[in-house]
Design an enzyme around this catalytic site. Structure first.
Site, PDB file in Angstrom:
ATOM      1  N   ASP A  43       0.846  -1.200   0.000  1.00 28.24           N
ATOM      2  CA  ASP A  43       0.000   0.000   0.000  1.00 28.24           C
ATOM      3  C   ASP A  43       0.884   1.253   0.000  1.00 28.24           C
ATOM      4  OD1 ASP A  43       0.851  -0.022   2.624  1.00 28.24           O
ATOM      5  OD2 ASP A  43      -1.146   0.219   3.517  1.00 28.24           O
ATOM      6  N   SER A  44       2.224   1.053   0.044  1.00 30.62           N
ATOM      7  CA  SER A  44       3.165   2.154  -0.199  1.00 30.62           C
ATOM      8  C   SER A  44       2.954   2.710  -1.608  1.00 30.62           C
ATOM      9  CB  SER A  44       4.607   1.681  -0.013  1.00 30.62           C
ATOM     10  OG  SER A  44       4.822   0.466  -0.712  1.00 30.62           O
ATOM     11  N   ASP A  82      -1.238  -6.310  -0.510  1.00 29.21           N
ATOM     12  CA  ASP A  82      -1.252  -5.616   0.788  1.00 29.21           C
ATOM     13  C   ASP A  82      -2.650  -5.041   1.023  1.00 29.21           C
ATOM     14  OD1 ASP A  82      -0.149  -4.676   3.110  1.00 29.21           O
ATOM     15  OD2 ASP A  82       1.022  -3.064   2.169  1.00 29.21           O
ATOM     16  N   LYS A 112      -1.288  -9.453   2.959  1.00 32.19           N
ATOM     17  CA  LYS A 112      -0.637  -8.982   4.189  1.00 32.19           C
ATOM     18  C   LYS A 112      -1.591  -8.023   4.865  1.00 32.19           C
ATOM     19  CE  LYS A 112       2.828  -5.706   4.132  1.00 32.19           C
ATOM     20  NZ  LYS A 112       2.242  -4.623   4.937  1.00 32.19           N
ATOM     21  N   GLU A 114      -1.914  -5.355   8.574  1.00 31.61           N
ATOM     22  CA  GLU A 114      -1.185  -4.739   9.683  1.00 31.61           C
ATOM     23  C   GLU A 114      -1.882  -4.986  11.018  1.00 31.61           C
ATOM     24  OE1 GLU A 114      -0.451  -0.575   8.909  1.00 31.61           O
ATOM     25  OE2 GLU A 114       0.500  -1.009   6.983  1.00 31.61           O
ATOM     26  N   GLU A 181       8.480  -4.219  11.033  1.00 31.29           N
ATOM     27  CA  GLU A 181       8.932  -2.931  10.484  1.00 31.29           C
ATOM     28  C   GLU A 181       9.433  -2.030  11.616  1.00 31.29           C
ATOM     29  OE1 GLU A 181       6.239  -0.973   7.776  1.00 31.29           O
ATOM     30  OE2 GLU A 181       7.490   0.839   7.696  1.00 31.29           O
TER      31      GLU A 181
HETATM   32  O1  KIV Z   1       3.425  -1.161   1.745  1.00 32.36           O
HETATM   33  C1  KIV Z   1       4.603  -1.517   1.847  1.00 32.36           C
HETATM   34  O2  KIV Z   1       5.422  -1.313   0.956  1.00 32.36           O
HETATM   35  C2  KIV Z   1       4.999  -2.193   3.078  1.00 32.36           C
HETATM   36  C3  KIV Z   1       6.456  -2.215   3.444  1.00 32.36           C
HETATM   37  C4  KIV Z   1       6.632  -2.602   4.859  1.00 32.36           C
HETATM   38  C5  KIV Z   1       7.289  -3.093   2.613  1.00 32.36           C
HETATM   39  O3  KIV Z   1       4.176  -2.667   3.780  1.00 32.36           O
END
Ligand code: KIV
Length: 278
Positions: A43-44, A82, A112, A114, A181
């Site tokens: 999500d970056s 993500d 993934k 959080e 992280e």
């Molecule tokens: O969104 C992202 O790029 C991440 C980083 C921790 C790699 O979650």
């Protein structure tokens, strides 16, 4: 050959895993060519591609759009979608529905998510739907405001214990890996030794079972800020600006296009054109 969840598990203690982010076809194709183990459609995307301030602002539809392009570029690589904030933190009940979109619409192999107060419930729902989950602890950008900003996490004994507990809980829930992280290296080592599943670190020292970076950071393609934990392997912004400047001066000074870039019609045809024109 594409990694499986079994391969990821088997790598622990044997070889280090590699993961980098991608958001489009050409980057994904380069990562696959390089043999990177796993691609994260992070999500970056919000920051490094869309120019937004917060990862919270990227939508599920945008993530799917980019994840589809990544899969086209890397058909034989393990890809993780993500989960953006809106996909599970607004309403945990939507977690499995959105994770399923990553798999069915974009061909992702896993998702993934959080840590937040509902993270275990969200992970559990996705796992119950048969979709592998990587948990993410430490600095969790989607809830950075609750962590005192973008800071290293787990710096005192109480906070370190909290992280160790979160990692264990993600593992117990069934996550196949845990991403750490911005965690002190000593704490990452304890977590890595405590878990049977692999840990993937970013700003979390060298004891982790694998490492991930945001590709735009390591290529020098995102200049707004450079986290301390990033090693820059290239200076792509400089190279791109130089190429654009060279193109501009070549055009202005008549060096581009050159003979080899031009198409031609036969001389006799051209003579006819000129006769008709005159
Ligand atoms: O969104 C992202 O790029 C991440 C980083 C921790 C790699 O979650």
């Amino acid at each position: 050959m594409k990694l499986t969840i079994k391969d990821v598990a088997a790598a622990k203690g044997k070889r280090k895993l590699t993961m980098l982010t991608a958001y489009d076809y050409p980057m994904a194709a380069c990562l696959e060519k390089a043999g990177i183990d796993m691609i994260l459609v992070g999500d970056s995307l919000a920051n490094v591609v869309l120019g937004l301030d917060s990862t919270k602002d990227v939508t599920m539809d945008q993530m799917i759009y980019h994840a589809r392009a990544v899969r086209r570029g890397a058909p034989a690589t393990f890809i993780i979608g993500d989960m953006p904030f809106e996909a599970y933190q607004k309403d945990v009940g939507q977690a499995a529905v959105n994770a399923r979109r990553f798999v069915d619409e974009a061909g992702c192999d896993a998702v993934k998510l959080e840590w937040f107060e509902g993270a275990l419930e969200a992970a559990g729902r996705v796992l119950d739907a048969g979709i592998p989950v990587m948990g993410h602890i430490g600095l969790t950008p989607q809830t950075a405001d609750k962590l005192g900003g973008f800071k290293v996490q787990g710096k005192d004994a109480q906070a370190a214990h909290r992280l160790i507990g979160q990692a264990r809980d993600f593992e117990k829930t069934g996550c196949f890996a845990v991403l750490l992280e911005c965690v002190p290296a000593q704490v990452s080592r304890v977590i890595t030794q405590a878990l049977k599943v692999p840990t993937i670190g970013i700003g979390a020292g060298f004891s982790c079972d694998g490492q991930v970076l945001v590709t735009h950071d390591m290529l020098g393609l995102f200049e707004r800020f450079k986290p301390r934990f990033v090693r820059q392997y290239a200076r792509m912004t400089q190279d791109m600006v130089r190429a654009f400047e060279e193109f501009q001066s070549d055009v202005r000074e008549g060096r581009f296009p050159a003979e080899e870039h031009c198409f031609k019609i036969k001389e006799e045809e051209f003579r006819k054109v000129m006769r008709e024109e005159n």
